[in-house]
Write a protein that holds these residues in place. Structure first.
Motif, mmCIF file in Angstrom:
data_model
loop_
_atom_site.group_PDB
_atom_site.id
_atom_site.type_symbol
_atom_site.label_atom_id
_atom_site.label_comp_id
_atom_site.label_asym_id
_atom_site.label_seq_id
_atom_site.Cartn_x
_atom_site.Cartn_y
_atom_site.Cartn_z
ATOM 1 N N ARG A 159 11.637 5.509 -5.145
ATOM 2 C CA ARG A 159 10.207 5.837 -5.141
ATOM 3 C C ARG A 159 9.462 4.742 -5.866
ATOM 4 N N THR A 160 8.522 4.105 -5.180
ATOM 5 C CA THR A 160 7.840 2.974 -5.803
ATOM 6 C C THR A 160 6.499 3.356 -6.401
ATOM 7 N N GLY A 161 5.821 4.312 -5.789
ATOM 8 C CA GLY A 161 4.484 4.648 -6.263
ATOM 9 C C GLY A 161 3.501 3.560 -5.865
ATOM 10 N N ASP A 162 2.355 3.544 -6.488
ATOM 11 C CA ASP A 162 1.333 2.557 -6.180
ATOM 12 C C ASP A 162 1.618 1.270 -6.970
ATOM 13 N N LEU A 163 2.272 0.318 -6.300
ATOM 14 C CA LEU A 163 2.687 -0.894 -7.020
ATOM 15 C C LEU A 163 1.493 -1.743 -7.458
ATOM 16 N N MET A 164 0.467 -1.840 -6.587
ATOM 17 C CA MET A 164 -0.678 -2.670 -6.962
ATOM 18 C C MET A 164 -1.458 -2.054 -8.124
ATOM 19 N N GLY A 165 -1.320 -0.736 -8.297
ATOM 20 C CA GLY A 165 -2.052 -0.084 -9.378
ATOM 21 C C GLY A 165 -1.223 0.042 -10.639
ATOM 22 N N ASN A 166 -0.037 -0.587 -10.641
ATOM 23 C CA ASN A 166 0.875 -0.455 -11.768
ATOM 24 C C ASN A 166 0.848 -1.745 -12.587
ATOM 25 N N ALA A 167 0.291 -1.662 -13.789
ATOM 26 C CA ALA A 167 0.129 -2.879 -14.584
ATOM 27 C C ALA A 167 1.471 -3.534 -14.901
ATOM 28 N N ASN A 168 2.517 -2.728 -15.022
ATOM 29 C CA ASN A 168 3.825 -3.310 -15.358
ATOM 30 C C ASN A 168 4.422 -4.110 -14.218
ATOM 31 N N ALA A 169 4.009 -3.796 -12.989
ATOM 32 C CA ALA A 169 4.608 -4.471 -11.839
ATOM 33 C C ALA A 169 3.893 -5.775 -11.507
ATOM 34 N N PHE A 170 2.720 -5.998 -12.123
ATOM 35 C CA PHE A 170 1.879 -7.106 -11.671
ATOM 36 C C PHE A 170 2.579 -8.455 -11.726
ATOM 37 N N SER A 171 3.184 -8.773 -12.880
ATOM 38 C CA SER A 171 3.768 -10.107 -12.999
ATOM 39 C C SER A 171 4.916 -10.297 -12.006
ATOM 40 N N SER A 172 5.704 -9.252 -11.778
ATOM 41 C CA SER A 172 6.798 -9.378 -10.814
ATOM 42 C C SER A 172 6.271 -9.591 -9.406
ATOM 43 N N ILE A 173 5.229 -8.858 -9.051
ATOM 44 C CA ILE A 173 4.644 -9.046 -7.720
ATOM 45 C C ILE A 173 4.157 -10.471 -7.579
ATOM 46 N N TYR A 174 3.440 -10.940 -8.589
ATOM 47 C CA TYR A 174 2.906 -12.300 -8.540
ATOM 48 C C TYR A 174 4.027 -13.315 -8.375
ATOM 49 N N VAL A 175 5.039 -13.210 -9.223
ATOM 50 C CA VAL A 175 6.070 -14.244 -9.277
ATOM 51 C C VAL A 175 6.935 -14.257 -8.020
ATOM 52 N N TRP A 176 7.363 -13.076 -7.567
ATOM 53 C CA TRP A 176 8.282 -13.092 -6.427
ATOM 54 C C TRP A 176 7.587 -13.435 -5.127
ATOM 55 N N SER A 191 0.833 -1.212 0.000
ATOM 56 C CA SER A 191 0.000 0.000 0.000
ATOM 57 C C SER A 191 0.865 1.259 0.000
ATOM 58 N N PRO A 192 0.617 2.181 -0.935
ATOM 59 C CA PRO A 192 1.492 3.361 -1.039
ATOM 60 C C PRO A 192 1.408 4.265 0.187
ATOM 61 N N SER A 193 0.276 4.250 0.901
ATOM 62 C CA SER A 193 0.151 5.176 2.029
ATOM 63 C C SER A 193 0.685 4.581 3.322
ATOM 64 N N SER A 194 0.497 3.263 3.535
ATOM 65 C CA SER A 194 0.888 2.736 4.835
ATOM 66 C C SER A 194 1.702 1.445 4.746
ATOM 67 N N GLY A 195 2.013 0.990 3.544
ATOM 68 C CA GLY A 195 2.697 -0.290 3.418
ATOM 69 C C GLY A 195 4.155 -0.221 3.839
ATOM 70 N N VAL A 196 4.675 -1.353 4.290
ATOM 71 C CA VAL A 196 6.042 -1.353 4.811
ATOM 72 C C VAL A 196 7.061 -1.357 3.668
ATOM 73 N N ILE A 197 6.714 -1.921 2.532
ATOM 74 C CA ILE A 197 7.711 -2.009 1.460
ATOM 75 C C ILE A 197 7.989 -0.655 0.806
ATOM 76 N N PRO A 198 6.950 0.129 0.443
ATOM 77 C CA PRO A 198 7.267 1.484 -0.052
ATOM 78 C C PRO A 198 8.058 2.294 0.978
ATOM 79 N N LYS A 199 7.764 2.086 2.294
ATOM 80 C CA LYS A 199 8.502 2.813 3.340
ATOM 81 C C LYS A 199 9.973 2.422 3.317
ATOM 82 N N LEU A 200 10.218 1.091 3.277
ATOM 83 C CA LEU A 200 11.609 0.627 3.259
ATOM 84 C C LEU A 200 12.325 1.135 2.017
#
Lengths: 304, 309
Positions: free
Chosen positions: B158-175, B142-151
């Motif tokens: 700067r990560t931005g909203d990862l769940m709302g980023n279509a390009n990041a989806f497959s990486s999130i899923y796989v890792w 979560s961009p507002s309170s998530g621990v990973i964007p904070k870290l």
């Protein structure tokens, strides 16, 4: 340089390279353990910490501003506890049914003197590779068997699992000697009596493995419930969890009278708590029963 | 000749009759399987019909290949297939080699207690349910309170909203998939390694091999048959990405790269009630999987002696 000196030097070089190897490996292993455990640890500390500190990123190693508000709210959520009860029921009944249908088949298929053994094996293995798919299954269950939104749809239709059969069959193949059946037969023991009074007591290990797999599978599944259940009072825990965690049901309904961001933080606190509450039984049980799980995978790894 | 044939048929009959109890033991499973697994295979013919619930499976009118053509010519065809393949191949590329790596590591550990601890903690994430896993992913990212964007912001990314980023989806899923299952998947390889004859290692030490060389020349060759078998199984399912996790991680913002065949089937079939269309897509997918499995199995059989059947 003598021969002895030369081997000695080689040995020293080897020990040194082994030392470096060990250091790198153990460092990597510690890192991996941290990567594996930290997210779960974080969930636990976040569930008892002040949600504002969590949102600011202040909670990383230890809980701060300890609060039990999240858990207090969770205990007042009746749908969560209905879900808990339903899941326990589905898990108990579903696991019993799975054992009851899969173990006998596995034993029968392990018997070399069974006429039609190849045919029956094919019958049970084929669906691993080809199936009707979601929609035809739904139509058959709904239009022909009228099982939509019933208790039985959660425990009966998907209880035959080819993988369990293969694993258990491999176990029977390798651990029950042919002589045992021969001897029992000479003493006039029939197939059924042999299975229930001799095979089953000798197979506690594989029964435990399948039971644990089946129980974890039931506990963690949400897909069938989402497809086949309609009334909320039948929902299992995972479906309730989905509404809390993914559909964000909490944020809309939770504490009133505060700004959206504040509501969101409180909802997150509840989410962390809900994750702990729903995963606790399996996580705490697992280290004690892990040897059965590993055993099962290893039996499955042997080729039948 | 005819007499012998009759005799052997009689013998078979006697063997069947003598083992009637065995057949009885299979009855519950057979009934369940016919009702809930084989009948849906018959139900698959709705893919070739204009299925209407009121007319039943057989009573509905034939549609031929209409629904297949519709899928092949729709813009969702290339979309869903591309997304499915990207996620699936990416998953295999990451989660297939990592367990081997982990097992090799585990095999080198001589501190018994640490080894045990290492195994228990890397297996543990496997038991987290899909729902909870996806809940964790969404909370952590979560961009507002998530621990990973904070870290990440601590180290200046700067990560931005990862769940709302279509390009990041497959990486999130796989890792996250790797995080959850790599430890568990390594059990099979650890089992294969525990079957190595200790004399091999002793012989290697006498020949002056160091740990790295023992791993390279003993452990890795030992794992190849297991790896090939598992690889065949995996590549047979290259066109089927698990519905459960993708569906839960989907949202309106990442849908462009997260709509896969199985989620599309679900939405078309059970949310829009286009039963026949959705069954056709499902059938197409199943057939492709089946053909892939057979092909890979054939190739494996040609190349070496490892194959499933």
């Amino acid at each position: 340089m003598t021969m002895a000196q030369k081997t000695n030097r080689n040995r020293v070089r080897r020990l040194r390279s082994d030392f470096v190897f060990d250091c790198v490996m153990y460092a990597l292993a510690v890192l991996l353990v941290i990567v594996a455990l930290y997210p779960m640890y974080f969930i636990v500390i976040a569930s008892i910490s002040d949600p504002n500190l969590v949102a600011r990123g202040d909670i990383l190693l230890l809980p701060k501003g300890i609060t039990l508000a999240g858990y207090r709210h969770l205990f007042s959520m009746s749908n969560l506890w209905t879900g808990y009860g339903n899941t326990i029921l589905y898990t108990l009944v579903g696991t019993m049914i799975m054992l009851g249908v899969n173990i006998p088949v596995a034993y029968v298929l392990s018997r070399k003197d069974l006429v039609g053994r190849r045919l029956f094996t094919l019958f049970f293995i084929f669906p691993m590779f080809f199936g009707g798919g979601l929609i035809p299954t739904f139509i058959i269950l709904n239009n022909w068997f009228h099982m939509l939104d019933t208790f039985w749809v959660m425990v009966l239709p998907f209880s035959v699992i080819a993988y369990y059969i293969i694993v258990a069959r491999t176990f029977f193949n390798t651990s029950l000697p042919q002589e045992l059946w021969d001897a029992a037969q000479i003493d006039g023991c029939g197939n059924l009596r042999y299975f229930f009074t001799i095979v089953l007591p000798l197979s506690k290990a594989i029964i435990a493995v399948i039971a644990l797999w089946a129980a974890v599978g039931h506990w963690n599944s949400y897909f069938n419930a989402m497809i086949y259940l309609r009334s909320p009072e039948r929902y299992p825990l995972q479906l309730v969890m989905r509404n809390i965690l993914i559909n964000n049901e909490m944020a809309a309904a939770a504490m009133t009278g505060s700004a959206a961001a504040e509501v969101n933080r409180q909802a997150n606190l509840i989410k962390y708590g809900a994750i702990v509450v729903s995963s606790l039984p399996i996580m705490t049980m697992y280290p004690f029963v892990q040897k059965y799980f590993n055993q099962g995978v290893m039996i499955g790894a042997l080729k039948g | 000749m005819a007499l012998m044939k009759r005799q052997s048929r009689n013998l078979t009959w006697i063997r069947i009759k003598r083992n009637w109890g065995l057949y009885l033991l299979m009855v519950p499973a057979i009934i369940i399987f016919i009702c809930f697994t084989y009948l849906p295979m018959y139900g698959v013919i709705i893919a070739f019909k204009n299925f209407k619930p009121a007319q039943g499976i057989w009573g509905s009118s034939w549609a031929g290949l209409k629904y297949f053509e519709r899928y092949f010519s729709s813009y969702m065809f290339s979309n869903t297939i591309r997304n499915t393949l990207v996620i699936s191949i990416y998953t295999i590329a990451v989660t297939f080699p990592l367990p081997i790596f982990l097992a090799l590591m585990c095999n080198q550990m001589y501190a018994r207690r640490f080894k045990k601890f290492f195994q228990v903690s890397t297996y543990l994430p496997h038991f987290i349910s899909t729902v909870v896993m996806c809940g964790m992913i969404i909370l952590f990212l979560s961009p507002s309170s998530g621990v990973i964007p904070k870290l990440c912001s601590m180290v200046g990314i700067r990560t931005g909203d990862l769940m709302g980023n279509a390009n990041a989806f497959s990486s999130i899923y796989v890792w996250t998939e790797a995080w959850q299952h790599v430890g568990w998947d390594s059990i099979m390889y650890i089992a294969a390694l525990s079957a190595v004859d200790p004399q091999l290692y002793e012989a290697a030490v006498v020949d002056g091999a160091n740990k790295w060389q023992k791993m390279r020349y003993i452990d890795i060759p030992m794992l190849i048959p297991t790896a090939v078998t598992l690889f065949i199984l995996r590549s047979g399912s290259v066109m089927s990405v698990g519905f459960e996790k993708v569906y839960l991680l989907q949202n309106d913002l990442n849908i462009a790269s997260s709509e896969i065949i199985s989620t599309y089937v679900y939405k078309m079939g059970l949310q829009s009630n286009q039963y026949s269309y959705s069954a056709a897509i499902g059938l197409f997918n199943n057939v492709v999987n089946f053909v892939l499995l057979l092909t890979v199995n054939q190739i494996a059989r040609r190349m070496g002696d490892t194959s499933l059947f």
